[in-house]
Design a protein around this motif. Structure first.
Motif, PDB file in Angstrom:
ATOM      1  N   ASP A  88      -7.922  -3.450   0.123  1.00 16.71           N
ATOM      2  CA  ASP A  88      -6.903  -2.393  -0.369  1.00 16.71           C
ATOM      3  C   ASP A  88      -6.516  -2.495  -1.810  1.00 16.71           C
ATOM      4  O   ASP A  88      -6.635  -1.511  -2.193  1.00 16.71           O
ATOM      5  CB  ASP A  88      -5.693  -2.900   0.561  1.00 16.71           C
ATOM      6  N   GLU A  89      -6.558  -3.699  -2.190  1.00 11.64           N
ATOM      7  CA  GLU A  89      -6.453  -3.956  -3.647  1.00 11.64           C
ATOM      8  C   GLU A  89      -7.497  -3.330  -4.484  1.00 11.64           C
ATOM      9  O   GLU A  89      -7.398  -2.631  -5.625  1.00 11.64           O
ATOM     10  CB  GLU A  89      -5.962  -5.499  -3.996  1.00 11.64           C
ATOM     11  N   ALA A  90      -8.884  -3.770  -3.958  1.00 15.46           N
ATOM     12  CA  ALA A  90      -9.978  -3.098  -4.514  1.00 15.46           C
ATOM     13  C   ALA A  90      -9.888  -1.564  -4.701  1.00 15.46           C
ATOM     14  O   ALA A  90     -10.370  -1.185  -5.642  1.00 15.46           O
ATOM     15  CB  ALA A  90     -11.046  -3.439  -4.054  1.00 15.46           C
ATOM     16  N   LEU A  91      -9.437  -1.052  -3.555  1.00 17.16           N
ATOM     17  CA  LEU A  91      -9.527   0.266  -3.644  1.00 17.16           C
ATOM     18  C   LEU A  91      -8.402   0.842  -4.729  1.00 17.16           C
ATOM     19  O   LEU A  91      -8.560   1.969  -5.410  1.00 17.16           O
ATOM     20  CB  LEU A  91      -9.035   0.943  -2.339  1.00 17.16           C
ATOM     21  N   GLN A  92      -7.383   0.245  -4.798  1.00 12.58           N
ATOM     22  CA  GLN A  92      -6.399   0.571  -5.821  1.00 12.58           C
ATOM     23  C   GLN A  92      -7.078   0.648  -7.137  1.00 12.58           C
ATOM     24  O   GLN A  92      -6.741   1.207  -8.019  1.00 12.58           O
ATOM     25  CB  GLN A  92      -4.937  -0.298  -5.570  1.00 12.58           C
ATOM     26  N   ARG A  93      -7.835  -0.924  -7.413  1.00 15.47           N
ATOM     27  CA  ARG A  93      -8.531  -0.845  -8.745  1.00 15.47           C
ATOM     28  C   ARG A  93      -9.393   0.407  -9.073  1.00 15.47           C
ATOM     29  O   ARG A  93      -9.358   0.711 -10.222  1.00 15.47           O
ATOM     30  CB  ARG A  93      -9.089  -2.306  -8.920  1.00 15.47           C
ATOM     31  N   THR A 101     -13.634  -4.794 -13.514  1.00 16.18           N
ATOM     32  CA  THR A 101     -12.948  -5.460 -14.762  1.00 16.18           C
ATOM     33  C   THR A 101     -12.549  -6.881 -13.875  1.00 16.18           C
ATOM     34  O   THR A 101     -11.838  -6.828 -13.311  1.00 16.18           O
ATOM     35  CB  THR A 101     -11.845  -5.041 -15.403  1.00 16.18           C
ATOM     36  N   CYS A 102     -13.194  -7.967 -14.535  1.00 19.64           N
ATOM     37  CA  CYS A 102     -12.810  -9.335 -14.156  1.00 19.64           C
ATOM     38  C   CYS A 102     -11.075  -9.650 -14.424  1.00 19.64           C
ATOM     39  O   CYS A 102     -10.886  -9.602 -15.344  1.00 19.64           O
ATOM     40  CB  CYS A 102     -13.792 -10.272 -14.699  1.00 19.64           C
ATOM     41  N   GLU A 103     -10.619 -10.158 -13.282  1.00 22.31           N
ATOM     42  CA  GLU A 103      -9.156 -10.432 -13.329  1.00 22.31           C
ATOM     43  C   GLU A 103      -9.019 -11.773 -14.330  1.00 22.31           C
ATOM     44  O   GLU A 103      -7.632 -11.888 -14.733  1.00 22.31           O
ATOM     45  CB  GLU A 103      -8.421 -10.377 -12.052  1.00 22.31           C
ATOM     46  N   ARG A 104      -9.798 -12.426 -14.179  1.00 21.19           N
ATOM     47  CA  ARG A 104      -9.556 -13.697 -14.871  1.00 21.19           C
ATOM     48  C   ARG A 104      -9.886 -13.665 -16.519  1.00 21.19           C
ATOM     49  O   ARG A 104      -9.022 -14.130 -17.220  1.00 21.19           O
ATOM     50  CB  ARG A 104     -10.426 -14.715 -14.409  1.00 21.19           C
ATOM     51  N   CYS A 105     -11.151 -13.046 -16.876  1.00 22.29           N
ATOM     52  CA  CYS A 105     -11.226 -13.032 -18.235  1.00 22.29           C
ATOM     53  C   CYS A 105     -11.398 -11.659 -18.708  1.00 22.29           C
ATOM     54  O   CYS A 105     -11.881 -11.721 -20.007  1.00 22.29           O
ATOM     55  CB  CYS A 105     -13.016 -14.060 -18.344  1.00 22.29           C
ATOM     56  N   GLY A 106     -11.384 -10.741 -17.945  1.00 26.91           N
ATOM     57  CA  GLY A 106     -11.091  -9.410 -18.538  1.00 26.91           C
ATOM     58  C   GLY A 106     -12.818  -8.792 -18.859  1.00 26.91           C
ATOM     59  O   GLY A 106     -12.962  -7.749 -19.442  1.00 26.91           O
ATOM     60  N   GLY A 107     -13.863  -9.616 -18.605  1.00 22.25           N
ATOM     61  CA  GLY A 107     -15.030  -9.214 -18.622  1.00 22.25           C
ATOM     62  C   GLY A 107     -15.548  -8.311 -17.625  1.00 22.25           C
ATOM     63  O   GLY A 107     -14.667  -7.779 -16.589  1.00 22.25           O
ATOM     64  N   ARG A 113     -23.127  -7.439  -8.114  1.00 25.03           N
ATOM     65  CA  ARG A 113     -22.086  -8.193  -7.412  1.00 25.03           C
ATOM     66  C   ARG A 113     -21.123  -7.293  -6.955  1.00 25.03           C
ATOM     67  O   ARG A 113     -20.552  -7.516  -5.747  1.00 25.03           O
ATOM     68  CB  ARG A 113     -21.465  -9.214  -8.462  1.00 25.03           C
ATOM     69  N   LEU A 114     -20.787  -6.449  -7.310  1.00 22.02           N
ATOM     70  CA  LEU A 114     -19.675  -5.387  -6.500  1.00 22.02           C
ATOM     71  C   LEU A 114     -20.452  -4.663  -5.319  1.00 22.02           C
ATOM     72  O   LEU A 114     -19.798  -4.449  -4.416  1.00 22.02           O
ATOM     73  CB  LEU A 114     -19.354  -4.243  -7.686  1.00 22.02           C
ATOM     74  N   GLU A 115     -21.572  -4.570  -5.479  1.00 24.34           N
ATOM     75  CA  GLU A 115     -22.196  -4.132  -4.418  1.00 24.34           C
ATOM     76  C   GLU A 115     -22.350  -5.013  -3.020  1.00 24.34           C
ATOM     77  O   GLU A 115     -22.344  -4.598  -2.131  1.00 24.34           O
ATOM     78  CB  GLU A 115     -23.667  -3.551  -4.620  1.00 24.34           C
ATOM     79  N   ALA A 116     -22.543  -6.081  -3.429  1.00 24.93           N
ATOM     80  CA  ALA A 116     -22.597  -7.139  -2.502  1.00 24.93           C
ATOM     81  C   ALA A 116     -21.312  -7.460  -1.891  1.00 24.93           C
ATOM     82  O   ALA A 116     -21.032  -8.049  -0.884  1.00 24.93           O
ATOM     83  CB  ALA A 116     -23.415  -8.527  -3.118  1.00 24.93           C
ATOM     84  N   ARG A 117     -20.224  -7.484  -2.969  1.00 23.46           N
ATOM     85  CA  ARG A 117     -18.959  -7.992  -2.533  1.00 23.46           C
ATOM     86  C   ARG A 117     -17.863  -7.125  -3.132  1.00 23.46           C
ATOM     87  O   ARG A 117     -17.271  -7.320  -4.105  1.00 23.46           O
ATOM     88  CB  ARG A 117     -18.398  -9.608  -3.091  1.00 23.46           C
ATOM     89  N   ARG A 121     -12.732  -9.532  -7.138  1.00 21.93           N
ATOM     90  CA  ARG A 121     -11.928  -9.562  -8.438  1.00 21.93           C
ATOM     91  C   ARG A 121     -12.400 -10.136  -9.748  1.00 21.93           C
ATOM     92  O   ARG A 121     -11.651 -10.153 -10.832  1.00 21.93           O
ATOM     93  CB  ARG A 121     -10.340  -9.935  -8.096  1.00 21.93           C
ATOM     94  N   GLU A 122     -13.344 -11.032  -9.428  1.00 24.74           N
ATOM     95  CA  GLU A 122     -13.719 -11.783 -10.558  1.00 24.74           C
ATOM     96  C   GLU A 122     -15.153 -11.518 -10.744  1.00 24.74           C
ATOM     97  O   GLU A 122     -16.273 -11.379  -9.791  1.00 24.74           O
ATOM     98  CB  GLU A 122     -13.813 -13.305 -10.126  1.00 24.74           C
ATOM     99  N   CYS A 123     -15.706 -11.810 -12.019  1.00 21.13           N
ATOM    100  CA  CYS A 123     -17.166 -11.705 -12.397  1.00 21.13           C
ATOM    101  C   CYS A 123     -18.182 -13.193 -11.681  1.00 21.13           C
ATOM    102  O   CYS A 123     -17.154 -13.956 -11.272  1.00 21.13           O
ATOM    103  CB  CYS A 123     -17.296 -11.810 -13.922  1.00 21.13           C
ATOM    104  N   ILE A 124     -19.178 -12.982 -11.745  1.00 21.41           N
ATOM    105  CA  ILE A 124     -19.937 -14.287 -11.159  1.00 21.41           C
ATOM    106  C   ILE A 124     -19.617 -15.260 -11.857  1.00 21.41           C
ATOM    107  O   ILE A 124     -19.445 -16.521 -10.990  1.00 21.41           O
ATOM    108  CB  ILE A 124     -21.516 -13.774 -11.049  1.00 21.41           C
ATOM    109  N   ARG A 125     -19.443 -15.465 -13.183  1.00 16.68           N
ATOM    110  CA  ARG A 125     -19.265 -16.734 -13.861  1.00 16.68           C
ATOM    111  C   ARG A 125     -17.690 -17.491 -13.349  1.00 16.68           C
ATOM    112  O   ARG A 125     -17.489 -18.504 -12.901  1.00 16.68           O
ATOM    113  CB  ARG A 125     -19.234 -16.484 -15.306  1.00 16.68           C
TER     114      ARG A 125
END
Ligand SMILES: [Zn+2]
Length: 133
Positions: A88-93, A101-107, A113-117, A121-125
């Motif tokens: 639900d949050e992902a749909l809002q984003r 946009t990564c919620e931690r680093c803003g990258g 990655r988005l396709e797989a998951r 909310r976070e980039c792979i790193r």
């Protein structure tokens, strides 16, 4: 052929080249909802069985098994509920145009990655460092 008809693409301010993310999220959400529904029906069934068993037999030979089954189902229901909240949050984003946009680093979160998951909310790193923290 992987073309998505323009009319089915999710409109978004900066959806960019990922028009299928909305569809992925919707599909994942529908599957999670269905799983949650099935789990709740099973859970109710186990609870009813437990009531029957208690009425039928004072010694309740199935007691521990039913309690274990119920605990298992309860934890699966918890998992599915939190996945649903993530989606639900992902749909809002996605609507805000910040799904990549990564919620931690803003990258930027890689499209693969988005396709797989789709609910991530976070980039792979950040995900990797978060896990090995
Ligand atoms: Zn990051």
């Amino acid at each position: 052929m992987t073309a998505v008809p323009a009319s089915r693409a999710h409109p978004g301010p900066s959806a960019g080249d990922a028009p299928s993310l909305g569809l992925l999220l919707e599909a994942e959400r529908a599957a999670t909802l269905a799983r949650l529904r099935t789990l709740r029906i099973e859970f109710d069934g186990v609870v009813l069985d437990a009531l029957d068993a208690n009425l039928d037999d004072e010694h309740d030979p199935e007691g521990p098994t039913i309690a274990w089954e119920r605990a298992q189902l309860a934890s699966l229901i918890d998992d599915a509920s939190s996945s649903l909240a993530d989606l639900d949050e992902a749909l809002q984003r996605l609507e805000r145009g910040t799904s990549a946009t990564c919620e931690r680093c803003g990258g930027t979160i890689a499209a693969e990655r988005l396709e797989a998951r789709p609910g991530t909310r976070e980039c792979i790193r950040c995900a990797w460092f978060g896990r090995t923290r």
